[in-house]
Design an enzyme around this catalytic site. Structure first.
Site, mmCIF file in Angstrom:
data_model
loop_
_atom_site.group_PDB
_atom_site.id
_atom_site.type_symbol
_atom_site.label_atom_id
_atom_site.label_comp_id
_atom_site.label_asym_id
_atom_site.label_seq_id
_atom_site.Cartn_x
_atom_site.Cartn_y
_atom_site.Cartn_z
ATOM 1 N N TRP A 196 1.588 38.343 44.400
ATOM 2 C CA TRP A 196 2.757 39.214 44.208
ATOM 3 C C TRP A 196 3.647 38.787 43.041
ATOM 4 O O TRP A 196 3.866 37.592 42.821
ATOM 5 C CB TRP A 196 3.583 39.191 45.488
ATOM 6 C CG TRP A 196 4.925 39.825 45.375
ATOM 7 C CD1 TRP A 196 6.092 39.212 45.022
ATOM 8 C CD2 TRP A 196 5.240 41.191 45.609
ATOM 9 N NE1 TRP A 196 7.112 40.134 45.027
ATOM 10 C CE2 TRP A 196 6.622 41.348 45.386
ATOM 11 C CE3 TRP A 196 4.491 42.318 45.981
ATOM 12 C CZ2 TRP A 196 7.279 42.573 45.528
ATOM 13 C CZ3 TRP A 196 5.137 43.537 46.127
ATOM 14 C CH2 TRP A 196 6.516 43.653 45.907
ATOM 15 N N ASN A 241 7.597 40.072 41.312
ATOM 16 C CA ASN A 241 8.678 41.052 41.089
ATOM 17 C C ASN A 241 9.514 40.643 39.898
ATOM 18 O O ASN A 241 8.900 40.377 38.831
ATOM 19 C CB ASN A 241 9.445 41.448 42.358
ATOM 20 C CG ASN A 241 10.140 40.383 43.143
ATOM 21 O OD1 ASN A 241 9.523 39.501 43.702
ATOM 22 N ND2 ASN A 241 11.453 40.443 43.222
ATOM 23 N N ASP A 242 10.809 40.625 39.977
ATOM 24 C CA ASP A 242 11.682 40.568 38.791
ATOM 25 C C ASP A 242 11.267 39.594 37.679
ATOM 26 O O ASP A 242 10.915 38.443 37.966
ATOM 27 C CB ASP A 242 13.089 40.115 39.196
ATOM 28 C CG ASP A 242 13.603 40.810 40.419
ATOM 29 O OD1 ASP A 242 12.955 41.754 40.893
ATOM 30 O OD2 ASP A 242 14.652 40.385 40.920
ATOM 31 N N GLN A 253 9.593 36.337 39.463
ATOM 32 C CA GLN A 253 9.560 36.176 40.914
ATOM 33 C C GLN A 253 8.110 36.292 41.379
ATOM 34 O O GLN A 253 7.428 37.288 41.072
ATOM 35 C CB GLN A 253 10.415 37.268 41.576
ATOM 36 C CG GLN A 253 11.903 37.090 41.367
ATOM 37 C CD GLN A 253 12.446 35.948 42.200
ATOM 38 O OE1 GLN A 253 12.687 36.091 43.376
ATOM 39 N NE2 GLN A 253 12.647 34.792 41.578
ATOM 40 N N TRP A 309 5.644 40.487 48.962
ATOM 41 C CA TRP A 309 6.847 39.672 48.797
ATOM 42 C C TRP A 309 6.848 38.551 49.847
ATOM 43 O O TRP A 309 6.431 38.762 50.980
ATOM 44 C CB TRP A 309 8.091 40.564 48.941
ATOM 45 C CG TRP A 309 9.328 39.864 48.480
ATOM 46 C CD1 TRP A 309 9.818 39.835 47.205
ATOM 47 C CD2 TRP A 309 10.207 39.065 49.282
ATOM 48 N NE1 TRP A 309 10.948 39.060 47.166
ATOM 49 C CE2 TRP A 309 11.215 38.570 48.420
ATOM 50 C CE3 TRP A 309 10.237 38.695 50.616
ATOM 51 C CZ2 TRP A 309 12.245 37.752 48.864
ATOM 52 C CZ3 TRP A 309 11.268 37.875 51.058
ATOM 53 C CH2 TRP A 309 12.259 37.420 50.176
ATOM 54 N N SER A 346 16.050 35.309 41.725
ATOM 55 C CA SER A 346 16.131 35.657 40.291
ATOM 56 C C SER A 346 17.256 34.962 39.545
ATOM 57 O O SER A 346 18.260 34.556 40.145
ATOM 58 C CB SER A 346 16.304 37.167 40.155
ATOM 59 O OG SER A 346 15.078 37.772 40.448
ATOM 60 N N GLU A 398 22.242 44.185 42.467
ATOM 61 C CA GLU A 398 21.338 43.082 42.135
ATOM 62 C C GLU A 398 21.181 42.988 40.619
ATOM 63 O O GLU A 398 21.415 43.952 39.882
ATOM 64 C CB GLU A 398 19.960 43.314 42.778
ATOM 65 C CG GLU A 398 20.007 43.341 44.295
ATOM 66 C CD GLU A 398 18.647 43.528 44.943
ATOM 67 O OE1 GLU A 398 18.314 42.769 45.852
ATOM 68 O OE2 GLU A 398 17.909 44.451 44.547
HETATM 69 C C1 FRU Z 1 15.600 42.209 43.107
HETATM 70 C C2 FRU Z 1 15.717 41.014 44.038
HETATM 71 C C3 FRU Z 1 16.805 40.064 43.567
HETATM 72 C C4 FRU Z 1 16.390 38.763 44.179
HETATM 73 C C5 FRU Z 1 14.886 38.849 44.081
HETATM 74 C C6 FRU Z 1 14.140 38.204 45.200
HETATM 75 O O1 FRU Z 1 14.337 42.800 43.113
HETATM 76 O O2 FRU Z 1 15.969 41.446 45.368
HETATM 77 O O3 FRU Z 1 18.118 40.466 43.917
HETATM 78 O O4 FRU Z 1 16.905 37.661 43.501
HETATM 79 O O5 FRU Z 1 14.553 40.217 44.028
HETATM 80 O O6 FRU Z 1 12.762 38.232 44.963
#
Ligand code: FRU
Length: 455
Positions: free
Chosen positions: A19, A21-22, A38, A46, A79, A196
């Protein structure tokens, strides 16, 4: 899980597996761009958050590096951002080596606070300081520090539940709160919205003046679109941001652009965002890897008949300029075959018009300009819903143009990633598409023509 179709993009960054993300800690050292992100290293969904790491010279060809930051007894590594402390104001540099400082949020599932780590070998290894830089003031959502240079000091923008807070520091270690932005009216930030991943940066407008841009990403209920990445133009003075009156625009009008952040120390203001949507990304049918980044986008301010607007266009590296010229020479078509899984497509039109990408399975994705002179995307018929949350609320979007008359759309389809840029990038859309078979043909309606080039 078995990978049914090869959705992996070629130009858009993906993690080797599991996975993502950010984007985090976007920073350039010498001629190397770092992308931290992330990352759950164990599963394609996640979970315990690490900072993955990759490096590139051109922001398209990436070399994967070892995981940069692991969760520890204080919590997961959420993040954040990174800067180079060239003057060693933090005192963390030694032997003439410039410290690279990574600011992040510790989240232990109950509470969040800001902390940091530093690297003396350009991001290969990090040392966590382990201490809170900013303690939690009793607010559950308190995260995503974005640190940037302002004048001869440093500023941090932080997402704090339904606000953005600003802090200032001279030495990157001691931070003092200087201002707040928000909350927002209900029609912009519906009840339950969580703020966020803020970003804050100056851009010079066509008028030669400096304008500040504040970006906030709102996590909102799925029936309201799931995510809302927004920007404001205004001024950053005396430690706080003041927006131009009656101004609030989406940073991207698709469903899959979130947590956008910009590089520290890049020659141009360059942004990368997560190219997926938390509402359904965990169920996306991509197999052992999951989620991608948007292409790197160069940001600028453009005059439009509606006033100054942020424009984002994909970075075109020097070697790719030749390709761009090739595209110009292609003849315009109304329908035809599509050249493989990665291609760029330029649509030039006047009035209402649409392009539909399709395949032999009856899957279709349409985009263009509607009867109200708004850009639109429509992915209702792109694939069978792969989970409940990939719902009807997240299928169609429109965004009124800022210009009138003829229009141009530049789009890239790259595996499951589709990005389109209208009217010089003043309207951008990023959407993920998962057709059962690759799209292999296109048709059009209206007064327009399409130039296509494989990449
Ligand atoms: C945004 C978020 C951030 C956090 C991160 C956790 O997608 O929720 O606010 O730091 O992802 O993975």
């Amino acid at each position: 899980m078995e990978e049914k179709r090869d959705f992996r993009p070629k130009l858009h960054f993906t993690a080797p597996k599991n996975w993502l993300n950010d984007p985090n800690g976007l920073v350039r050292t010498g001629d190397t761009y770092h992308l931290f992100y992330q990352h759950n290293v164990k599963e394609p969904r996640w979970g315990p958050m690490h900072w993955g790491h990759a490096v590139s010279r051109d922001l398209y060809h990436w070399e994967h590096r070892d995981v940069a930051l692991y969760p520890d007894k204080l919590g997961m590594i959420f993040s954040g951002s990174a800067v180079l402390d060239e003057e060693n104001v933090s005192g963390l540099g030694c032997g003439g080596r410039t410290p690279l400082l990574a600011f992040f949020t510790y989240d232990d599932g109950k509470t969040e606070f800001q902390s940091m780590a530093f690297s003396l070998d350009e991001g290969q290894t990090f040392h966590k300081t382990g201490t809170p830089l900013i303690e939690n003031p009793g607010i559950r959502d308190f995260r995503d520090p974005k640190v940037t240079r302002v004048g001869d000091g440093w500023v941090m923008a932080l997402a704090v539940w339904n606000q953005c807070w600003f802090y200032a520091s001279k030495n990157l270690l001691d931070w003092e709160k200087t201002g707040e932005f928000g909350p927002l009216p209900e029609e912009i930030a519906p009840a339950g919205a969580v703020w966020e991943c803020p970003d804050l940066y100056p851009l010079t407008g066509p008028d030669g003046e400096t304008h500040w841009v504040l970006v906030i990403n709102l996590q909102i209920p799925p029936e309201k679109g799931g995510v809302r990445p927004l920007y404001w133009l205004g001024q950053f003075e005396n430690g706080t941001f003041t927006a131009q009156e009656d101004f609030c625009e989406p940073l991207d009008c698709g469903f899959d652009c979130y947590a956008a952040t910009t590089y520290f120390n890049a020659p141009q203001r360059t942004m990368i965002a997560w190219g997926d949507n938390m509402v359904y990304a965990g169920e996306a049918p991509t197999g052992e890897w999951r989620c991608h980044m948007t292409m790197p986008r160069v940001l600028s301010l453009k005059d439009t008949p509606k006033g100054l607007r942020l424009a984002s266009l994909p970075l075109v590296p020097e070697e790719a300029r030749r390709k761009a010229e090739e595209l110009e020479k292609k003849s315009g078509e109304k329908s035809g075959a599509l050249p493989g899984k990665t291609f760029v497509l330029r649509v030039t039109g006047t009035g209402e018009g649409s392009v539909t990408l399709k395949n032999g399975r009856g899957n279709a994705f349409s985009f263009g300009v509607n009867a109200d002179d708004a850009f639109f995307i429509d992915r209702r018929n792109t694939c069978a819903p792969f989970c409940e949350s990939y719902s009807e609320h997240l299928m169609e979007h429109t965004a009124p143009r800022f210009f009138e008359g003829s229009w141009q759309l530049d789009a890239v389809l790259d595996g499951c990633a589709f990005e389109m840029f209208g009217d010089g990038g003043t309207r951008a859309f990023s959407v993920s598409l998962f057709p059962e078979n690759p799209f292999d043909a296109f048709e059009t309606a209206g007064n327009l023509s399409v130039q296509i080039l494989p990449l």
